[in-house]
Motif scaffolding. Structure first.
Motif, PDB file in Angstrom:
ATOM      1  N   SER A 113     -72.258  36.317  74.158  1.00 38.24           N
ATOM      2  CA  SER A 113     -72.640  37.722  74.269  1.00 38.24           C
ATOM      3  C   SER A 113     -73.421  38.171  73.040  1.00 38.24           C
ATOM      4  N   LEU A 114     -74.697  38.438  73.219  1.00 37.35           N
ATOM      5  CA  LEU A 114     -75.530  38.901  72.112  1.00 37.35           C
ATOM      6  C   LEU A 114     -75.076  40.271  71.632  1.00 37.35           C
ATOM      7  N   ASP A 115     -74.674  41.148  72.566  1.00 33.49           N
ATOM      8  CA  ASP A 115     -74.207  42.487  72.181  1.00 33.49           C
ATOM      9  C   ASP A 115     -72.955  42.399  71.320  1.00 33.49           C
ATOM     10  N   HIS A 138     -72.328  26.141  65.228  1.00 37.22           N
ATOM     11  CA  HIS A 138     -72.200  24.886  65.979  1.00 37.22           C
ATOM     12  C   HIS A 138     -71.818  25.172  67.434  1.00 37.22           C
ATOM     13  N   GLU A 139     -70.900  26.105  67.612  1.00 39.33           N
ATOM     14  CA  GLU A 139     -70.451  26.429  68.963  1.00 39.33           C
ATOM     15  C   GLU A 139     -71.590  27.020  69.792  1.00 39.33           C
ATOM     16  N   GLY A 144     -75.765  26.212  74.028  1.00 36.67           N
ATOM     17  CA  GLY A 144     -77.103  26.647  74.437  1.00 36.67           C
ATOM     18  C   GLY A 144     -77.341  28.140  74.349  1.00 36.67           C
ATOM     19  N   HIS A 145     -76.544  28.833  73.527  1.00 36.90           N
ATOM     20  CA  HIS A 145     -76.707  30.281  73.364  1.00 36.90           C
ATOM     21  C   HIS A 145     -77.756  30.539  72.278  1.00 36.90           C
ATOM     22  N   VAL A 146     -79.006  30.488  72.670  1.00 34.97           N
ATOM     23  CA  VAL A 146     -80.089  30.531  71.694  1.00 34.97           C
ATOM     24  C   VAL A 146     -80.155  31.864  70.960  1.00 34.97           C
ATOM     25  N   ASP A 147     -79.850  32.984  71.638  1.00 35.96           N
ATOM     26  CA  ASP A 147     -79.870  34.287  70.971  1.00 35.96           C
ATOM     27  C   ASP A 147     -78.804  34.356  69.880  1.00 35.96           C
ATOM     28  N   CYS A 148     -77.657  33.756  70.146  1.00 31.42           N
ATOM     29  CA  CYS A 148     -76.595  33.722  69.136  1.00 31.42           C
ATOM     30  C   CYS A 148     -77.016  32.887  67.934  1.00 31.42           C
ATOM     31  N   VAL A 149     -77.646  31.759  68.195  1.00 32.04           N
ATOM     32  CA  VAL A 149     -78.141  30.914  67.105  1.00 32.04           C
ATOM     33  C   VAL A 149     -79.142  31.693  66.252  1.00 32.04           C
ATOM     34  N   GLU A 150     -80.035  32.406  66.908  1.00 31.97           N
ATOM     35  CA  GLU A 150     -81.076  33.148  66.185  1.00 31.97           C
ATOM     36  C   GLU A 150     -80.488  34.234  65.295  1.00 31.97           C
ATOM     37  N   VAL A 182     -82.460  23.712  70.250  1.00 30.86           N
ATOM     38  CA  VAL A 182     -83.124  22.753  69.359  1.00 30.86           C
ATOM     39  C   VAL A 182     -84.430  23.352  68.835  1.00 30.86           C
ATOM     40  N   LYS A 183     -85.192  23.942  69.715  1.00 29.51           N
ATOM     41  CA  LYS A 183     -86.477  24.537  69.315  1.00 29.51           C
ATOM     42  C   LYS A 183     -86.260  25.695  68.338  1.00 29.51           C
ATOM     43  N   LYS A 184     -85.289  26.549  68.630  1.00 26.35           N
ATOM     44  CA  LYS A 184     -85.027  27.695  67.754  1.00 26.35           C
ATOM     45  C   LYS A 184     -84.572  27.238  66.374  1.00 26.35           C
ATOM     46  N   LEU A 185     -83.713  26.235  66.310  1.00 28.22           N
ATOM     47  CA  LEU A 185     -83.251  25.722  65.023  1.00 28.22           C
ATOM     48  C   LEU A 185     -84.401  25.116  64.223  1.00 28.22           C
ATOM     49  N   LEU A 186     -85.271  24.382  64.900  1.00 28.07           N
ATOM     50  CA  LEU A 186     -86.418  23.787  64.220  1.00 28.07           C
ATOM     51  C   LEU A 186     -87.390  24.865  63.732  1.00 28.07           C
ATOM     52  N   GLU A 187     -87.648  25.843  64.574  1.00 23.88           N
ATOM     53  CA  GLU A 187     -88.536  26.941  64.179  1.00 23.88           C
ATOM     54  C   GLU A 187     -87.981  27.694  62.974  1.00 23.88           C
ATOM     55  N   SER A 188     -86.657  27.767  62.887  1.00 24.45           N
ATOM     56  CA  SER A 188     -86.029  28.531  61.807  1.00 24.45           C
ATOM     57  C   SER A 188     -85.885  27.728  60.519  1.00 24.45           C
TER      58      SER A 188
END
Length: 293
Positions: A113-115, A138-139, A144-150, A182-188
């Motif tokens: 949940s991004l909110d 890591h979780e 695959g929760h890309v918004d949470c990773v970001e 994977v893409k978001k982590l690499l971009e960051s």
């Protein structure tokens, strides 16, 4: 144990029970402890009106089960931002930890949940894990929760946090073949060659025979000649007759000078490369090249 969420005791407390006699103090945890309660039930089910009513009756927002689970943990696990919000407004502890080292933020990375994650960070939730057994980033990467990773990365989450049994978030995302993460982590700015021990993210992708991820990693500078603890490079881990073999063979030899320049420039920006490059006063075509667009 019965069918309650998390395998908790079937004994529960009724709203009409007096809070003074239904709970007992735990000197080690510093909170009020009970079995699975109506507060937990309302939070996990997202029943905002019931939760508000219980709070008005005097039920404590920091009521925890014997294993340290609070109503806020349950609201976040269910992705119920309104319930999480009212609990926080009434003093719920944002960084409380269960016996399994789960924080509300970790539970939010399970639900994705991004909110909820935005709300928790706004109220002072730490993006850093209390224990290697429960790392929020890591979780999120694994699921695959890309918004949470970001958002975790934007709030100082360690993109290269290396946990012995998991590796880095990038390695875990590669193992689970979560392409967007994977893409978001690499971009960051995550380190493309850091995985688990000597096993790199590219080793993990080779085992899975995922051509899309292999190309993505090598575009961001993954070393196809890296050797793992068994002395094997990624190509040697590709399943027989996989089309990924041809991709590796095509990438043999040194990268083009243009690619080397791009990688070196990106390296200079470190973490949050994507945002920093976007802010440069450069022609849009050059920005797109540096951003792999």
């Amino acid at each position: 144990m019965d069918g309650k969420p998390g395998g908790r005791s079937s004994k529960s407390l009724r709203p009409e029970d007096s809070p003074d006699t239904s709970f007992f103090s735990n000197p080690w945890m510093g909170d009020i402890v009970s079995d699975w309660s109506p507060m937990h039930e309302a939070a996990i089910q997202g029943r905002l009106l019931s939760l508000r009513s219980l709070i008005n009756q005097g039920w404590p927002v920091n009521l925890i089960t014997a294993d340290g689970v609070s109503p806020l943990h349950e609201a976040c696990l269910g992705g119920h931002v309104s319930c999480a919000n009212i609990l926080l407004k009434h003093g719920a502890q944002v960084n409380c930890v269960t016996a399994d080292w789960h924080t509300p933020l970790f539970n939010t990375c399970i639900s994705g949940s991004l909110d909820c994650i935005t709300l928790l960070l706004h109220h002072g939730a730490s993006p850093h894990p209390v224990s290697d057994l429960a790392s929020p980033i890591h979780e999120a990467a694994k699921r695959g929760h890309v918004d949470c990773v970001e958002i975790l990365a934007a709030h100082g989450g360690n993109l290269n946090l290396n946990i012995s049994h998991l590796g880095t978030p990038l390695y875990l995302a590669c193992r689970k073949q979560q392409v967007a993460c994977v893409k978001k982590l690499l971009e960051s700015g995550a380190n493309v060659n850091e995985g688990r021990g000597l096993d790199s993210p590219l080793h993990a992708v080779a085992r899975a025979s995922n051509g899309e991820l292999a190309i993505l990693l090598m575009d961001f500078g993954a070393n196809p000649q890296a050797r793992n603890a068994d002395g094997k490079c990624p190509l040697e881990l590709v399943p027989p007759e996989s089309p990924l073999t041809q991709i590796f063979l095509e990438r043999e030899g040194p990268p083009p000078l243009l690619q080397l320049c791009r990688l070196q420039i990106r390296k200079c920006f470190g973490i949050q490369q994507h945002h920093k490059i976007n802010e440069l006063f450069l022609p849009e075509e050059l920005k797109r090249f540096l951003l792999h667009m």
